[in-house]
Design a protein around this motif. Structure first.
Motif, PDB file in Angstrom:
ATOM      1  N   GLU A  47       0.577  -1.171  -0.001  1.00 22.34           N
ATOM      2  CA  GLU A  47      -0.072   0.018  -0.078  1.00 22.34           C
ATOM      3  C   GLU A  47       0.829   1.497  -0.001  1.00 22.34           C
ATOM      4  OE1 GLU A  47      -0.374  -2.267   2.637  1.00 22.34           O
ATOM      5  OE2 GLU A  47      -1.815  -3.685   1.304  1.00 22.34           O
ATOM      6  N   GLN A  48       1.903   1.104   0.103  1.00 23.82           N
ATOM      7  CA  GLN A  48       3.214   2.150   0.370  1.00 23.82           C
ATOM      8  C   GLN A  48       3.109   2.795  -0.887  1.00 23.82           C
ATOM      9  OE1 GLN A  48       4.700   3.271   3.300  1.00 23.82           O
ATOM     10  NE2 GLN A  48       4.929   5.113   2.308  1.00 23.82           N
ATOM     11  N   ILE A  49       3.021   4.353  -0.978  1.00 22.26           N
ATOM     12  CA  ILE A  49       3.189   5.109  -1.880  1.00 22.26           C
ATOM     13  C   ILE A  49       4.573   5.300  -2.413  1.00 22.26           C
ATOM     14  CG2 ILE A  49       2.854   7.330  -3.326  1.00 22.26           C
ATOM     15  CD1 ILE A  49       0.146   5.616  -2.670  1.00 22.26           C
ATOM     16  N   ILE A  50       5.193   5.046  -3.690  1.00 19.10           N
ATOM     17  CA  ILE A  50       6.479   5.345  -3.927  1.00 19.10           C
ATOM     18  C   ILE A  50       6.672   6.630  -4.823  1.00 19.10           C
ATOM     19  CG2 ILE A  50       8.357   4.368  -5.397  1.00 19.10           C
ATOM     20  CD1 ILE A  50       7.732   2.602  -2.909  1.00 19.10           C
ATOM     21  N   GLU A  51       7.040   7.498  -4.144  1.00 18.25           N
ATOM     22  CA  GLU A  51       7.428   9.075  -4.807  1.00 18.25           C
ATOM     23  C   GLU A  51       8.418   9.683  -4.425  1.00 18.25           C
ATOM     24  OE1 GLU A  51       3.987  11.039  -3.428  1.00 18.25           O
ATOM     25  OE2 GLU A  51       4.594  10.972  -1.500  1.00 18.25           O
ATOM     26  N   GLU A  71       2.822  -1.790  -4.824  1.00 19.79           N
ATOM     27  CA  GLU A  71       2.046  -3.052  -5.187  1.00 19.79           C
ATOM     28  C   GLU A  71       1.876  -2.688  -6.965  1.00 19.79           C
ATOM     29  OE1 GLU A  71      -1.831  -5.951  -4.571  1.00 19.79           O
ATOM     30  OE2 GLU A  71      -2.203  -3.892  -4.159  1.00 19.79           O
ATOM     31  N   GLU A  72       1.365  -1.641  -7.388  1.00 17.80           N
ATOM     32  CA  GLU A  72       1.266  -1.361  -8.753  1.00 17.80           C
ATOM     33  C   GLU A  72       2.496  -1.255  -9.349  1.00 17.80           C
ATOM     34  OE1 GLU A  72      -2.336   1.875  -9.597  1.00 17.80           O
ATOM     35  OE2 GLU A  72      -0.704   2.584  -7.876  1.00 17.80           O
ATOM     36  N   PHE A  73       3.590  -0.786  -8.760  1.00 22.85           N
ATOM     37  CA  PHE A  73       4.831  -0.630  -9.196  1.00 22.85           C
ATOM     38  C   PHE A  73       5.609  -2.139  -9.649  1.00 22.85           C
ATOM     39  CE2 PHE A  73       9.569  -0.700  -8.200  1.00 22.85           C
ATOM     40  CZ  PHE A  73       9.619   0.407  -9.480  1.00 22.85           C
ATOM     41  N   ASN A  76       3.516  -3.914 -12.643  1.00 21.60           N
ATOM     42  CA  ASN A  76       3.893  -3.102 -13.950  1.00 21.60           C
ATOM     43  C   ASN A  76       5.275  -3.477 -14.237  1.00 21.60           C
ATOM     44  OD1 ASN A  76       1.710  -1.843 -14.110  1.00 21.60           O
ATOM     45  ND2 ASN A  76       2.357   0.172 -13.532  1.00 21.60           N
ATOM     46  N   PHE A  77       6.293  -3.597 -13.289  1.00 19.77           N
ATOM     47  CA  PHE A  77       7.728  -4.057 -13.392  1.00 19.77           C
ATOM     48  C   PHE A  77       7.679  -5.526 -13.622  1.00 19.77           C
ATOM     49  CE2 PHE A  77      11.776  -5.974 -12.177  1.00 19.77           C
ATOM     50  CZ  PHE A  77      12.447  -4.828 -12.584  1.00 19.77           C
ATOM     51  N   MET A  78       6.898  -6.233 -13.343  1.00 17.51           N
ATOM     52  CA  MET A  78       7.101  -7.731 -13.568  1.00 17.51           C
ATOM     53  C   MET A  78       6.503  -7.936 -14.960  1.00 17.51           C
ATOM     54  SD  MET A  78       8.443  -9.167 -11.111  1.00 17.51           S
ATOM     55  CE  MET A  78       8.208 -10.905 -11.348  1.00 17.51           C
ATOM     56  N   ASP A  83      11.722  -1.006 -18.095  1.00 13.73           N
ATOM     57  CA  ASP A  83      11.260   0.043 -19.006  1.00 13.73           C
ATOM     58  C   ASP A  83      10.031   0.814 -18.076  1.00 13.73           C
ATOM     59  OD1 ASP A  83      13.092  -0.736 -20.954  1.00 13.73           O
ATOM     60  OD2 ASP A  83      11.428  -2.031 -21.710  1.00 13.73           O
ATOM     61  N   ILE A  84       9.771   0.297 -17.181  1.00 12.14           N
ATOM     62  CA  ILE A  84       8.616   1.142 -16.377  1.00 12.14           C
ATOM     63  C   ILE A  84       9.202   2.521 -15.691  1.00 12.14           C
ATOM     64  CG2 ILE A  84       9.493   0.094 -14.324  1.00 12.14           C
ATOM     65  CD1 ILE A  84       6.619   0.236 -13.083  1.00 12.14           C
ATOM     66  N   GLU A  85      10.300   2.690 -15.836  1.00 10.56           N
ATOM     67  CA  GLU A  85      10.758   3.738 -15.320  1.00 10.56           C
ATOM     68  C   GLU A  85      10.418   5.038 -16.337  1.00 10.56           C
ATOM     69  OE1 GLU A  85      14.965   6.546 -14.850  1.00 10.56           O
ATOM     70  OE2 GLU A  85      15.128   4.450 -15.179  1.00 10.56           O
ATOM     71  N   GLN A  86      10.516   4.711 -17.482  1.00 10.67           N
ATOM     72  CA  GLN A  86       9.888   5.774 -18.458  1.00 10.67           C
ATOM     73  C   GLN A  86       8.639   6.095 -18.406  1.00 10.67           C
ATOM     74  OE1 GLN A  86      12.140   7.492 -20.709  1.00 10.67           O
ATOM     75  NE2 GLN A  86      13.878   6.233 -19.404  1.00 10.67           N
ATOM     76  N   GLU A  87       7.614   5.336 -17.839  1.00 10.88           N
ATOM     77  CA  GLU A  87       6.260   5.443 -17.874  1.00 10.88           C
ATOM     78  C   GLU A  87       5.967   6.306 -16.709  1.00 10.88           C
ATOM     79  OE1 GLU A  87       3.833   1.991 -17.943  1.00 10.88           O
ATOM     80  OE2 GLU A  87       4.806   1.292 -19.690  1.00 10.88           O
ATOM     81  N   LEU A  88       7.028   6.239 -15.593  1.00 11.99           N
ATOM     82  CA  LEU A  88       6.830   7.097 -14.375  1.00 11.99           C
ATOM     83  C   LEU A  88       7.156   8.399 -14.564  1.00 11.99           C
ATOM     84  CD1 LEU A  88       7.596   4.223 -11.765  1.00 11.99           C
ATOM     85  CD2 LEU A  88       5.432   5.076 -12.522  1.00 11.99           C
ATOM     86  N   LEU A  89       8.137   8.795 -15.575  1.00  9.42           N
ATOM     87  CA  LEU A  89       8.524  10.094 -15.610  1.00  9.42           C
ATOM     88  C   LEU A  89       7.394  11.181 -16.015  1.00  9.42           C
ATOM     89  CD1 LEU A  89      11.935   9.592 -17.940  1.00  9.42           C
ATOM     90  CD2 LEU A  89      11.706  10.449 -15.552  1.00  9.42           C
ATOM     91  N   LEU A  90       7.440  12.272 -15.293  1.00 11.04           N
ATOM     92  CA  LEU A  90       6.396  13.237 -15.694  1.00 11.04           C
ATOM     93  C   LEU A  90       6.637  14.108 -16.808  1.00 11.04           C
ATOM     94  CD1 LEU A  90       5.667  14.567 -11.889  1.00 11.04           C
ATOM     95  CD2 LEU A  90       4.300  13.022 -13.387  1.00 11.04           C
TER      96      LEU A  90
END
Length: 90
Positions: A47-51, A71-73, A76-78, A83-90
């Motif tokens: 449940e922890q928010i990664i930010e 959990e979402e992270f 998505n990573f799995m 490549d998930i890093e590119q999707e998290l960039l603002l």
């Protein structure tokens, strides 16, 4: 490199707002210069928010990564790998 290490490297990048870049560990010895290594591991609850850390943003820096639950992270990573890093960039 195991997926746990890759997850950790990307977490470090998000929490530090890009200040620290996760890299695959490689040791290159140099007998002329002292070297210090600090190892730590972050395993938040699902449940922890990664930010980006608010302390790093208090100096007026804008976040470069969006917030996501751990959990979402992981989910998505799995499915997408590092490549998930590119999707998290603002």
């Amino acid at each position: 490199m195991t997926y746990e290490i890759q997850l950790w490297l990307i977490n470090v990048q998000i929490i530090s707002n890009g200040r620290f870049i996760g890299a695959e560990h490689r040791v290159v010895t140099n007998s002329g210069i002292a070297r210090t290594t600090v190892a730590y591991f972050i395993r938040p609850t699902n449940e922890q928010i990664i930010e980006p850390a608010k302390l790093l943003l208090s100096s007026g820096a804008c976040p470069i990564y969006s917030s996501i639950t751990f959990e979402e992270f992981v989910r998505n990573f799995m499915s997408k790998g590092p490549d998930i890093e590119q999707e998290l960039l603002l």
